[in-house]
Design an enzyme around this catalytic site. Structure first.
Site, PDB file in Angstrom:
ATOM      1  N   TRP A   1      46.959  49.519  40.690  1.00 37.79           N
ATOM      2  CA  TRP A   1      47.418  50.529  41.653  1.00 37.79           C
ATOM      3  C   TRP A   1      48.827  50.986  41.322  1.00 37.79           C
ATOM      4  O   TRP A   1      49.128  52.182  41.372  1.00 37.79           O
ATOM      5  CB  TRP A   1      47.316  50.008  43.083  1.00 37.79           C
ATOM      6  CG  TRP A   1      45.909  49.645  43.442  1.00 37.79           C
ATOM      7  CD1 TRP A   1      45.452  48.414  43.797  1.00 37.79           C
ATOM      8  CD2 TRP A   1      44.761  50.501  43.443  1.00 37.79           C
ATOM      9  NE1 TRP A   1      44.100  48.467  44.020  1.00 37.79           N
ATOM     10  CE2 TRP A   1      43.646  49.721  43.817  1.00 37.79           C
ATOM     11  CE3 TRP A   1      44.564  51.860  43.169  1.00 37.79           C
ATOM     12  CZ2 TRP A   1      42.358  50.247  43.920  1.00 37.79           C
ATOM     13  CZ3 TRP A   1      43.284  52.385  43.268  1.00 37.79           C
ATOM     14  CH2 TRP A   1      42.201  51.585  43.644  1.00 37.79           C
TER      15      TRP A   1
ATOM     16  N   ASP B   1      53.797  50.643  48.672  1.00 36.72           N
ATOM     17  CA  ASP B   1      52.360  50.757  48.909  1.00 36.72           C
ATOM     18  C   ASP B   1      51.900  49.450  49.538  1.00 36.72           C
ATOM     19  O   ASP B   1      51.846  48.419  48.879  1.00 36.72           O
ATOM     20  CB  ASP B   1      51.647  51.010  47.567  1.00 36.72           C
ATOM     21  CG  ASP B   1      50.125  51.026  47.697  1.00 36.72           C
ATOM     22  OD1 ASP B   1      49.606  50.845  48.808  1.00 36.72           O
ATOM     23  OD2 ASP B   1      49.465  51.229  46.648  1.00 36.72           O
TER      24      ASP B   1
ATOM     25  N   LYS C   1      41.663  48.886  53.986  1.00 41.60           N
ATOM     26  CA  LYS C   1      41.748  47.474  53.642  1.00 41.60           C
ATOM     27  C   LYS C   1      42.055  46.642  54.889  1.00 41.60           C
ATOM     28  O   LYS C   1      41.412  45.651  55.138  1.00 41.60           O
ATOM     29  CB  LYS C   1      42.840  47.222  52.596  1.00 41.60           C
ATOM     30  CG  LYS C   1      42.748  48.125  51.353  1.00 41.60           C
ATOM     31  CD  LYS C   1      41.685  47.699  50.393  1.00 41.60           C
ATOM     32  CE  LYS C   1      41.409  48.696  49.271  1.00 41.60           C
ATOM     33  NZ  LYS C   1      42.548  49.256  48.571  1.00 41.60           N
TER      34      LYS C   1
HETATM   35  C1  LIG Z   1      42.793  50.275  47.440  1.00 40.01           C
HETATM   36  C2  LIG Z   1      44.199  50.511  47.080  1.00 40.01           C
HETATM   37  C3  LIG Z   1      44.695  51.781  46.738  1.00 40.01           C
HETATM   38  C4  LIG Z   1      43.810  52.992  46.625  1.00 40.01           C
HETATM   39  O1  LIG Z   1      43.461  53.463  47.862  1.00 40.01           O
HETATM   40  P1  LIG Z   1      42.576  54.792  48.056  1.00 40.01           P
HETATM   41  O2  LIG Z   1      42.667  54.976  49.526  1.00 40.01           O
HETATM   42  O3  LIG Z   1      41.205  54.474  47.548  1.00 40.01           O
HETATM   43  O4  LIG Z   1      43.199  55.899  47.293  1.00 40.01           O
HETATM   44  C5  LIG Z   1      46.040  51.913  46.466  1.00 40.01           C
HETATM   45  N1  LIG Z   1      46.860  50.851  46.493  1.00 40.01           N
HETATM   46  C6  LIG Z   1      46.428  49.615  46.820  1.00 40.01           C
HETATM   47  C7  LIG Z   1      47.395  48.472  46.852  1.00 40.01           C
HETATM   48  C8  LIG Z   1      45.082  49.405  47.108  1.00 40.01           C
HETATM   49  O5  LIG Z   1      44.645  48.174  47.419  1.00 40.01           O
END
Ligand SMILES: *Cc1c(COP(=O)(O)O)cnc(C)c1O
Length: 361
Positions: free
Chosen positions: A106, A173, A197
């Protein structure tokens, strides 16, 4: 009354488990929202009944993070991946540069987008050891426009336990560990998270931003990619993802009602301790992440003898366990212990691991 499923132990990495009571409330709102005799899916996002939803969903983020009005909360479409682009687009100036720490897939994707927008430096990386640890002790430049971190690496099962101190805006993030533990939110200038998540269903992405960092790039901005446009529109510049935001609100209400972050952090620690203890104790398994950086959200582990995989798979499936296959890039197993996963589910998994050891060790 709508029946919901029972007793599948759902360790899915994402979209991940949601509280059963939230699913029931969400199902009800699809038929009759807020006693309107209308579905939430068929009313205006500008209706009074829905405005309450988005306002409370924005407010609850600030309340749980304990921040004041210098921050704004947005719910946007496009997933966390769109934030990989929006962050540099809004914060990275033509003359400046952005600093990134590369801790996995990511983070690498975030770096890729930033490089398209402007000057980007990777100041630390754990790629040398397959992202199995969190870099520490690196120098943070004081002249960068911002520093970007990924708090929890969903695929590799590592998590930043102590965030670095810095005078430049800190961007994070937090997609896979938001609201799973106490963080000092005021240390961050911008936090974003795809909801699917740990805070709701897929389709909405939460962005919390401190307003003073915006509007400094002198870039001519596309409206939909401009945080200030969304702030001015109270997160309703265009039609927001109404249903995912509603389910996110229900999940945040569930969290608050039960005791908030202090409550869930304790349970999350118990879950992680129980599973890592079994991985370390059990002669057939080993963990892949550096011990001090082990994620409390995504627990990655492998079999010493991969040829026994089919046997273990049979055992955990019989125990009604779902979603523990490792990411396709990594293999092995990954158990995601998001907020809504009960401790009993972890016990079901550790029991399956113990039964497996009895049979095959
Ligand atoms: C799943 C995830 C993403 C991507 O998320 P999307 O909503 O599918 O774009 C980005 N960063 C982290 C840490 C993730 O676990």
């Amino acid at each position: 009354m709508i029946a919901t499923t029972t007793k599948v132990h759902n360790f899915s990495a994402g979209p991940g488990i949601l509280p059963q009571e939230v699913l029931k409330q969400a199902a009800e709102a699809c038929i009759n929202f807020d006693n309107m005799n209308l579905s939430l899916l068929e009313i205006s996002h500008r209706s009074k009944n829905y405005e309450k939803v988005i306002e409370e969903a924005r407010h609850l983020v600030k309340e749980l993070f304990e921040v004041g009005d210098e921050y704004e909360v947005l719910y946007l479409g496009g997933g966390a991946s769109t934030q990989f682009a929006m962050v540099p687009y809004n914060l990275l100036s033509a003359a400046g540069y952005a600093a990134y720490v590369n801790t996995g897939v990511w983070a690498s994707k975030a770096i890729k987008e930033a490089k398209i927008i402007g000057n980007t430096k990777v100041i630390a990386s754990s790629e040398d050891k397959k992202f199995s640890y969190i870099p520490k002790g690196y120098d943070i430049p004081t002249d960068a426009d911002y520093l970007h971190l990924t708090s929890n690496n969903t695929i590799y099962g590592t998590q930043i336990k102590q965030f670095p101190k810095t005078s430049i805006p800190l961007v994070c993030d937090m997609s896979s560990d938001i609201f799973s533990r106490k963080v000092n939110a005021k240390d961050f200038a911008l936090i974003y998270a795809g909801a699917q998540k740990n805070m709701g269903p897929a389709g909405s992405t939460m962005v919390m931003v401190r307003k003073d960092i915006l509007g400094k790039t002198e870039r001519k901005m596309l409206s939909m990619l401009d945080y200030q446009v969304h702030i001015k529109g109270s997160s309703m510049y265009n039609t927001p993802p109404v249903f995912p935001i509603y389910v996110t609100l229900l999940t945040l209400q569930w969290l608050k009602k039960n005791g908030g972050i202090a409550w869930i952090e304790k349970i999350n620690q118990q879950k992680a301790d129980a599973l890592y203890h079994e991985i370390d104790r059990n002669s057939l398994f080993y963990g892949t992440a550096a011990t001090e950086d082990r994620s409390n959200m995504n627990v990655c582990f492998l079999l010493h003898k991969p040829e026994l995989e089919a046997e273990f798979d049979k055992l955990w499936k019989e125990a009604n366990i779902s979603g523990i296959r490792g990411h396709r890039d990594v293999g092995g197993y990954r158990a995601s212990l998001y907020n809504a996963l009960p401790l009993e589910s972890v016990h079901a998994l550790t029991e399956a691991m113990q039964a497996f050891e009895k049979k095959f060790a």
